[in-house]
Design a protein around this motif. Structure first.
Motif, PDB file in Angstrom:
ATOM      1  N   SER A   1       0.824  -1.206   0.000  1.00 12.42           N
ATOM      2  CA  SER A   1       0.000   0.000   0.000  1.00 12.42           C
ATOM      3  C   SER A   1       0.860   1.260   0.000  1.00 12.42           C
ATOM      4  O   SER A   1       1.933   1.293   0.600  1.00 12.42           O
ATOM      5  N   SER A   2       0.341   2.300  -0.647  1.00 15.14           N
ATOM      6  CA  SER A   2       1.011   3.597  -0.530  1.00 15.14           C
ATOM      7  C   SER A   2       0.625   4.264   0.788  1.00 15.14           C
ATOM      8  O   SER A   2       1.213   5.254   1.188  1.00 15.14           O
ATOM      9  N   TRP A   3      -0.381   3.688   1.464  1.00 20.10           N
ATOM     10  CA  TRP A   3      -0.770   4.199   2.783  1.00 20.10           C
ATOM     11  C   TRP A   3       0.048   3.485   3.841  1.00 20.10           C
ATOM     12  O   TRP A   3       0.196   2.263   3.786  1.00 20.10           O
ATOM     13  N   GLN A   4       0.539   4.251   4.834  1.00 17.73           N
ATOM     14  CA  GLN A   4       1.319   3.661   5.914  1.00 17.73           C
ATOM     15  C   GLN A   4       0.384   3.112   6.979  1.00 17.73           C
ATOM     16  O   GLN A   4      -0.677   3.690   7.231  1.00 17.73           O
TER      17      GLN A   4
ATOM     18  N   ALA B   1      -6.328   1.324   2.358  1.00 19.67           N
ATOM     19  CA  ALA B   1      -5.376   0.420   1.701  1.00 19.67           C
ATOM     20  C   ALA B   1      -6.101  -0.601   0.831  1.00 19.67           C
ATOM     21  O   ALA B   1      -5.689  -0.875  -0.300  1.00 19.67           O
TER      22      ALA B   1
ATOM     23  N   GLU C   1      -7.622   1.005  -2.296  1.00 16.39           N
ATOM     24  CA  GLU C   1      -6.553   1.365  -3.232  1.00 16.39           C
ATOM     25  C   GLU C   1      -6.050   0.113  -3.956  1.00 16.39           C
ATOM     26  O   GLU C   1      -5.850   0.126  -5.184  1.00 16.39           O
TER      27      GLU C   1
ATOM     28  N   HIS D   1      -6.110  -0.728  -7.953  1.00 13.13           N
ATOM     29  CA  HIS D   1      -4.893  -1.024  -8.721  1.00 13.13           C
ATOM     30  C   HIS D   1      -4.885  -2.438  -9.295  1.00 13.13           C
ATOM     31  O   HIS D   1      -3.870  -2.878  -9.840  1.00 13.13           O
TER      32      HIS D   1
ATOM     33  N   ARG E   1      10.533  -5.021   2.407  1.00 14.64           N
ATOM     34  CA  ARG E   1       9.618  -5.203   1.268  1.00 14.64           C
ATOM     35  C   ARG E   1      10.187  -6.166   0.222  1.00 14.64           C
ATOM     36  O   ARG E   1       9.506  -7.074  -0.258  1.00 14.64           O
TER      37      ARG E   1
ATOM     38  N   ASP F   1       2.995  -7.040  -5.542  1.00 22.61           N
ATOM     39  CA  ASP F   1       3.385  -6.020  -6.534  1.00 22.61           C
ATOM     40  C   ASP F   1       3.707  -6.655  -7.889  1.00 22.61           C
ATOM     41  O   ASP F   1       4.609  -6.181  -8.604  1.00 22.61           O
TER      42      ASP F   1
END
Ligand code: PMP
Length: 311
Positions: free
Chosen positions: A144-147, A170, A173, A177, A244, A269
């Protein structure tokens, strides 16, 4: 068993009421701000024993009490009261199938985000089947780009309703995507957890999971799997930070939780995990987990509470 929604009982503030009759104040802090703490508890039906087993009930209630303490909520309910409320409402519905129970302590009445009372509780059981994964199924996940929320703002250690807005951001999103679910990084940029689950990876035969200080919930399934992996599969288990890129290179990855049980992840990803199928260790652990929760392994009966005492 097909009980229509209208005829299902829930337990609300000491009474058994039909679901459509359960009302709370639209201006209550729980309604306006997600000011509640809760547990998602699973009960599994064992057809052979004609018994419904609640899984690690007292561990859920200890965590509920911890969430209440952190959230500065006081209530008159003891662990025995929590358990009795669940037993009463599940028995009233006479569920004889796998169910999920939402048990929530909430701020009721006209109030603000800083109110501390009145405190209400509901217990709402609904049918929920165990998840079946084929060898070639599993989740596609995106980082996620959200933390993940952290102990410095909204602690993930407390299971507060409002925390799930972070999860929602998250998850939605990830779907947007083209993934099926999300994986959060924490403040330190290390792997934290899923939106409603904890994470494990397997590398070189070792089971590795982020530590409890990595901005994660102290998950009951995570604890259970750590114990089962050591005792039943003689696996080495490490609780340590995960980068990651380590996930991209892992042999197997899975998410776990009361709701998702053991859910294999087949890509992160777009990086294919292992051979893109649910891994052998994941499958084995998943199997053992389902046997344990359904009361099929005698060594773990202490974790189960039989709901129907007389059968
Ligand atoms: N993390 C989060 C954010 C969750 O919501 C859940 C589900 N309760 C978990 C982890 C897994 O916790 P448990 O195994 O206790 O269900």
């Amino acid at each position: 068993m097909n009980i229509s929604i209208e005829n299902r009982f829930i337990w609300l503030n000491g009474e058994l009421v039909h679901l459509p009759d359960a009302k709370i104040n639209v201006l209550s802090p729980t309604s306006q701000f997600g000011a509640n703490v809760f547990e998602g508890i699973r009960c599994y039906w064992n057809a052979e024993k004609q018994q419904l087993y609640a899984f690690r009930l007292d561990d859920h209630y200890r965590r509920l009490q911890e969430s209440m303490k952190l959230f500065r909520l006081k209530s008159r309910y003891t662990i025995d009261d929590f358990r009795q409320a669940l037993l009463d409402v599940v028995r009233a519905n006479d569920y004889r199938e796998d169910i999920a129970v939402r048990q929530t302590v909430f701020l009721d009445g006209f109030g603000t985000w800083s109110s501390k009372e009145p405190v209400g509780m509901f217990v709402a059981p609904v049918p929920k089947r165990r998840i079946q994964y084929g060898a070639d199924t599993g989740l596609t996940c995106g980082i996620s780009s959200w933390q993940r929320i952290s102990d410095r703002n909204l602690s993930p250690r407390a299971k507060v309703g409002a925390n799930y807005i972070n999860s929602r951001m998250a998850q939605l999103e990830a779907i947007e995507h083209g993934y099926q679910s999300a994986i959060f990084l924490n403040e330190q940029g290390k792997i934290a957890e899923g939106p409603g689950s904890c994470l494990f990876m397997i590398r070189d035969g070792r089971l590795i999971t982020p530590p409890l200080t990595a901005s994660i919930l102290d998950s009951i399934t995570r604890k259970t799997l750590i114990e089962l992996a050591k005792a039943e599969m003689q696996l080495e288990v490490m609780e340590r930070d995960i980068d990651r890129t380590e996930l991209y290179l892992a042999d197997e990855v899975f998410l776990c939780g009361s709701a998702v049980e053991v859910s294999p992840v087949r890509s992160v990803d777009g990086y294919v995990i292992g051979n893109g199928l649910a891994g052998d260790i994941t499958n084995k652990l998943h199997d053992i987990y389902l046997q344990v929760v359904a009361g099929e392994l005698s060594a773990y009966m202490d974790w189960l509470y039989p709901i129907y005492q007389n059968s």
